[in-house]
Design an enzyme around this catalytic site. Structure first.
Site, PDB file in Angstrom:
ATOM      1  N   GLN A 110       0.558  -1.184  -0.058  1.00  0.00           N
ATOM      2  CA  GLN A 110      -0.119   0.172  -0.154  1.00  0.00           C
ATOM      3  C   GLN A 110       0.823   1.080   0.312  1.00  0.00           C
ATOM      4  O   GLN A 110       0.147   2.110  -0.397  1.00  0.00           O
ATOM      5  CB  GLN A 110      -0.925  -0.212   1.427  1.00  0.00           C
ATOM      6  CG  GLN A 110      -2.168   0.720   1.354  1.00  0.00           C
ATOM      7  CD  GLN A 110      -3.020  -0.008   0.387  1.00  0.00           C
ATOM      8  OE1 GLN A 110      -3.898  -0.672   0.610  1.00  0.00           O
ATOM      9  NE2 GLN A 110      -4.067   1.124  -0.553  1.00  0.00           N
ATOM     10  N   LYS A 125      -2.652  -1.311   6.630  1.00  0.00           N
ATOM     11  CA  LYS A 125      -3.892  -2.264   6.484  1.00  0.00           C
ATOM     12  C   LYS A 125      -3.897  -2.767   8.083  1.00  0.00           C
ATOM     13  O   LYS A 125      -3.062  -2.657   9.081  1.00  0.00           O
ATOM     14  CB  LYS A 125      -2.909  -2.978   5.372  1.00  0.00           C
ATOM     15  CG  LYS A 125      -4.588  -3.950   4.581  1.00  0.00           C
ATOM     16  CD  LYS A 125      -4.643  -3.355   3.419  1.00  0.00           C
ATOM     17  CE  LYS A 125      -5.825  -4.044   2.960  1.00  0.00           C
ATOM     18  NZ  LYS A 125      -5.719  -3.463   1.968  1.00  0.00           N
ATOM     19  N   ASP A 165     -12.137  -3.922   2.001  1.00  0.00           N
ATOM     20  CA  ASP A 165     -11.409  -5.272   0.909  1.00  0.00           C
ATOM     21  C   ASP A 165     -11.957  -6.553   1.103  1.00  0.00           C
ATOM     22  O   ASP A 165     -13.225  -6.746   1.437  1.00  0.00           O
ATOM     23  CB  ASP A 165      -9.929  -5.230   1.937  1.00  0.00           C
ATOM     24  CG  ASP A 165      -8.311  -6.102   1.690  1.00  0.00           C
ATOM     25  OD1 ASP A 165      -7.978  -5.982  -0.075  1.00  0.00           O
ATOM     26  OD2 ASP A 165      -8.668  -7.209   1.542  1.00  0.00           O
TER      27      ASP A 165
HETATM   28  P1  NDP Z   1     -14.413  -9.276  -1.708  1.00  0.00           P
HETATM   29  O1  NDP Z   1     -14.201  -9.503  -0.774  1.00  0.00           O
HETATM   30  O2  NDP Z   1     -15.600  -8.972  -2.164  1.00  0.00           O
HETATM   31  O3  NDP Z   1     -14.389 -10.378  -3.018  1.00  0.00           O
HETATM   32  C1  NDP Z   1     -13.065 -11.936  -2.906  1.00  0.00           C
HETATM   33  C2  NDP Z   1     -13.140 -13.009  -4.052  1.00  0.00           C
HETATM   34  O4  NDP Z   1     -11.773 -13.613  -3.725  1.00  0.00           O
HETATM   35  C3  NDP Z   1     -14.591 -13.509  -3.560  1.00  0.00           C
HETATM   36  O5  NDP Z   1     -15.259 -14.003  -4.702  1.00  0.00           O
HETATM   37  C4  NDP Z   1     -13.838 -14.620  -2.645  1.00  0.00           C
HETATM   38  O6  NDP Z   1     -14.608 -15.730  -2.580  1.00  0.00           O
HETATM   39  C5  NDP Z   1     -12.634 -14.354  -3.730  1.00  0.00           C
HETATM   40  N1  NDP Z   1     -11.585 -15.718  -3.139  1.00  0.00           N
HETATM   41  C6  NDP Z   1     -11.068 -14.498  -1.402  1.00  0.00           C
HETATM   42  N2  NDP Z   1      -9.870 -14.975  -1.173  1.00  0.00           N
HETATM   43  C7  NDP Z   1      -9.864 -16.594  -1.617  1.00  0.00           C
HETATM   44  C8  NDP Z   1      -9.664 -17.601  -1.377  1.00  0.00           C
HETATM   45  N3  NDP Z   1      -8.688 -17.671  -0.609  1.00  0.00           N
HETATM   46  N4  NDP Z   1      -9.279 -18.317  -2.480  1.00  0.00           N
HETATM   47  C9  NDP Z   1     -10.296 -18.764  -3.857  1.00  0.00           C
HETATM   48  N5  NDP Z   1     -10.870 -17.418  -3.276  1.00  0.00           N
HETATM   49  C10 NDP Z   1     -10.401 -16.295  -3.034  1.00  0.00           C
HETATM   50  O7  NDP Z   1     -12.696  -8.635  -2.046  1.00  0.00           O
HETATM   51  P2  NDP Z   1     -12.243  -7.855  -2.828  1.00  0.00           P
HETATM   52  O8  NDP Z   1     -13.078  -8.155  -4.266  1.00  0.00           O
HETATM   53  O9  NDP Z   1     -13.006  -6.216  -2.412  1.00  0.00           O
HETATM   54  O10 NDP Z   1     -10.915  -7.655  -2.972  1.00  0.00           O
HETATM   55  C11 NDP Z   1     -10.235  -8.910  -3.872  1.00  0.00           C
HETATM   56  C12 NDP Z   1      -8.872  -8.911  -3.949  1.00  0.00           C
HETATM   57  O11 NDP Z   1      -8.277  -7.249  -5.063  1.00  0.00           O
HETATM   58  C13 NDP Z   1      -7.770  -8.767  -3.144  1.00  0.00           C
HETATM   59  O12 NDP Z   1      -6.466  -9.195  -3.377  1.00  0.00           O
HETATM   60  C14 NDP Z   1      -7.754  -6.789  -2.182  1.00  0.00           C
HETATM   61  O13 NDP Z   1      -7.038  -6.808  -1.812  1.00  0.00           O
HETATM   62  C15 NDP Z   1      -7.947  -6.130  -4.077  1.00  0.00           C
HETATM   63  N6  NDP Z   1      -8.378  -4.723  -3.203  1.00  0.00           N
HETATM   64  C16 NDP Z   1      -9.405  -4.585  -3.116  1.00  0.00           C
HETATM   65  C17 NDP Z   1      -9.802  -3.178  -3.702  1.00  0.00           C
HETATM   66  C18 NDP Z   1     -10.931  -2.997  -3.101  1.00  0.00           C
HETATM   67  O14 NDP Z   1     -10.943  -1.640  -3.264  1.00  0.00           O
HETATM   68  N7  NDP Z   1     -11.820  -3.536  -2.206  1.00  0.00           N
HETATM   69  C19 NDP Z   1      -8.669  -1.999  -3.717  1.00  0.00           C
HETATM   70  C20 NDP Z   1      -7.741  -2.981  -4.192  1.00  0.00           C
HETATM   71  C21 NDP Z   1      -7.677  -4.454  -4.239  1.00  0.00           C
HETATM   72  P3  NDP Z   1     -15.262 -16.144  -1.749  1.00  0.00           P
HETATM   73  O15 NDP Z   1     -16.352 -15.496  -1.326  1.00  0.00           O
HETATM   74  O16 NDP Z   1     -15.611 -17.722  -2.117  1.00  0.00           O
HETATM   75  O17 NDP Z   1     -14.659 -16.163  -0.275  1.00  0.00           O
HETATM   76  O1  2IT Z   2      -5.801  -2.795  -0.928  1.00  0.00           O
HETATM   77  C1  2IT Z   2      -5.617  -1.689  -1.659  1.00  0.00           C
HETATM   78  O2  2IT Z   2      -5.775  -0.384  -2.406  1.00  0.00           O
HETATM   79  C2  2IT Z   2      -7.824  -1.212  -0.864  1.00  0.00           C
HETATM   80  N1  2IT Z   2      -8.037  -2.209  -0.670  1.00  0.00           N
HETATM   81  C3  2IT Z   2      -8.629   0.080  -0.418  1.00  0.00           C
HETATM   82  C4  2IT Z   2      -7.909   0.382   0.067  1.00  0.00           C
HETATM   83  C5  2IT Z   2      -8.903   2.109   0.478  1.00  0.00           C
HETATM   84  O3  2IT Z   2      -7.791   2.690   1.328  1.00  0.00           O
HETATM   85  O4  2IT Z   2      -9.285   2.212  -0.198  1.00  0.00           O
END
Ligand code: NDP
Ligand code: 2IT
Length: 450
Positions: A110, A125, A165
């Site tokens: 981050q 984080k 997240d």
């Molecule tokens: P969500 O909780 O909305 O979705 C996560 C998705 O990934 C779900 O479909 C989940 O499946 C799957 N998943 C999570 N862990 C596992 C695992 N160990 N094995 C298989 N599938 C898995 O999270 P986000 O979409 O917000 O986040 C997804 C990724 O993006 C993460 O790496 C996060 O750090 C990154 N990210 C998120 C940001 C944000 O703004 N939200 C910003 C930048 C990066 P299930 O529901 O079945 O567990």
């Molecule tokens: O990994 C990421 O950049 C996030 N989960 C979003 C962080 C934020 O402060 O919006």
């Protein structure tokens, strides 16, 4: 280079058993070799030793009462990693796999991601090893309240601003904000990703996915190509995956897969976005239910995944968008992608490709947008939410989306120009790491030994 090697050896001794954290540190430090060699100031000021050490690590007990009246206990974390560029900024992850190593790797990434946005935000984080799956709304609320009963004293709109997240979305942010407000009496912009009813920003929900696709678009356009007609593999089925799929359709591409922790959907005709949103945003059920509405799609359960990787990457496609979690794309997966003619990868998730997989992409010279550059649209739009809160303004969807596009374009240009400056124009890992690092390191030097 012995200096980098020694730093990593020391880190492994003083912070034992943190594999994901070492992985993130090694990737960044490897890229820094060319500037550490030519800039004595960084070594003289022990910037590397300081930057791998969080400014503050908060770990706490989170007790809460489940629906059966039993007391449950989880581990809570907030790692305030680096505040050279602004208040600590970064999400909270609620997932059973969360531990100190995972939160530290995310916090470390981050720092550089936030620097790349060009906005005044430091890196942090947090999260908990809490599993939201199968929990009632009341249990989620009580957990969030207990989490904030400790965290509230460490956060604030100009000190540390958490967001979502994995496992943390608008509902959880709402419960946490409510408890923060009750404890402090302050109605301020201490969280981002808030509901649009009370201080949230338009486009924040969509921003990570949209930004990740804009990043892919800029990589392709730079070489005279475009997203139009490209078949795209997407992993995940959460916030980032859904809005990656939405933007891919808007820009003329065809997303053909998504996945969750139960398995992968491959839909040759294109993933149906309405069905996906209904399953995951409304009904919150497993992905195999997608087949009820679309019997022509294929579901590959986890039990049938290849031993050396992830089924989602084993289908033929032009582009790949890993949007689930860390290390979800192995070296074997990367080789299959390249062999199948994949020409680009844009990472929505944090560190989804293993180090060996990254090497495969770089060696094949395909477009590769590392997470800290490609998924920075989420945190960037969080900063736009902070700016709106602080100035008591509300910007339109178009206004925020336009700013997001400009930010993603600048991140792409900054990473690719920096990569070219160091003689490896296609290597955006090198470019993003050096560009992010230089900004933080120079700010740290200017701020003295703190
Ligand atoms: P969500 O909780 O909305 O979705 C996560 C998705 O990934 C779900 O479909 C989940 O499946 C799957 N998943 C999570 N862990 C596992 C695992 N160990 N094995 C298989 N599938 C898995 O999270 P986000 O979409 O917000 O986040 C997804 C990724 O993006 C993460 O790496 C996060 O750090 C990154 N990210 C998120 C940001 C944000 O703004 N939200 C910003 C930048 C990066 P299930 O529901 O079945 O567990
Ligand atoms: O990994 C990421 O950049 C996030 N989960 C979003 C962080 C934020 O402060 O919006």
């Amino acid at each position: 280079m012995t200096y980098i090697h020694n730093t990593i050896t020391k880190l492994k001794k003083t912070s034992p058993a943190q594999a994901e954290f070492y992985q993130a540190v090694e990737e960044v430090l490897d890229s820094l070799q060319p500037i550490l060699e030519t800039n004595e100031q960084y070594q003289l000021n022990s910037i590397i030793e300081r930057i791998v050490e969080p400014e503050r690590q908060i770990m706490f007990r989170v007790p809460w009462v489940d629906d059966q009246g039993k007391v449950q206990v989880n581990k809570g974390y907030r790692i305030e990693f680096n505040s050279a560029l602004g208040p600590y900024k970064g999400g909270l992850r609620f997932h059973p796999s969360v531990n100190a190593s995972i939160i530290k790797f995310l916090g470390f990434e981050q720092i550089f991601k936030n620097a790349l946005t060009g906005l005044p935000i430091g890196g942090g984080k947090g999260g908990a090893n809490f599993d939201p799956k199968g929990k009632s709304d009341g249990e989620i609320m009580r957990f969030c309240q207990s989490f904030i009963n400790e965290l509230y004293r460490h956060i604030g709109p100009t000190t540390d601003v958490p967001a979502g997240d994995i496992g943390v979305g608008a509902r959880e942010i709402g419960y946490m904000f409510g408890q923060y407000k009750r404890l402090t009496g302050n109605y301020d912009g201490v969280f981002t990703g808030k509901s649009l009813l009370w201080g949230g920003s338009l486009v924040r929900k969509e921003a990570t996915g949209y930004g990740c696709v804009y990043f892919a678009q800029y990589m392709l356009e730079d070489k005279g190509d475009s997203l139009v007609g490209k078949r795209c593999l997407v992993s995940g089925a959460g916030n980032v995956a859904i809005y990656t799929i939405e933007k891919l359709y808007q820009l003329g591409a065809i997303p053909v897969s998504c996945s969750d922790s139960s398995g992968t959907i491959y839909h040759e005709a294109g993933v149906n976005l309405d069905t996906l949103k209904d399953l995951k945003e409304v009904r919150k059920v497993r992905l195999n239910e997608y087949l009820t509405a679309h019997p022509d799609a294929k579901f590959i359960p986890i039990a049938e995944y290849p031993e050396d990787g992830n089924a989602v990457w084993r289908q033929p496609a032009d582009l790949a968008f890993p949007c689930a979690t860390q290390n979800e794309l192995s070296e074997a997966d990367a080789k299959v992608l390249v062999a199948n003619g994949c020409i680009g990868v844009s990472e929505g998730a944090n560190m989804p490709s293993t180090q060996d997989a990254v090497e495969v992409f770089l060696a094949a010279k395909i477009h590769y947008g590392p997470g800290k550059a490609a998924n920075a649209g989420g945190v960037a739009t969080s900063q736009l939410e902070m700016a709106q809160n602080a100035s008591m303004q509300r910007w339109s969807f178009e206004e925020v989306d336009e700013k997001l596009k400009v930010i993603m374009k600048n991140i792409y240009l900054n990473a690719s120009e920096t990569a070219a400056e160091f003689g490896e124009p296609h290597n955006l890992v090198l470019g993003a790491n050096i560009a992010g690092f230089r900004k933080v390191a120079d700010a740290m030097i200017e701020q003295g030994v703190v």
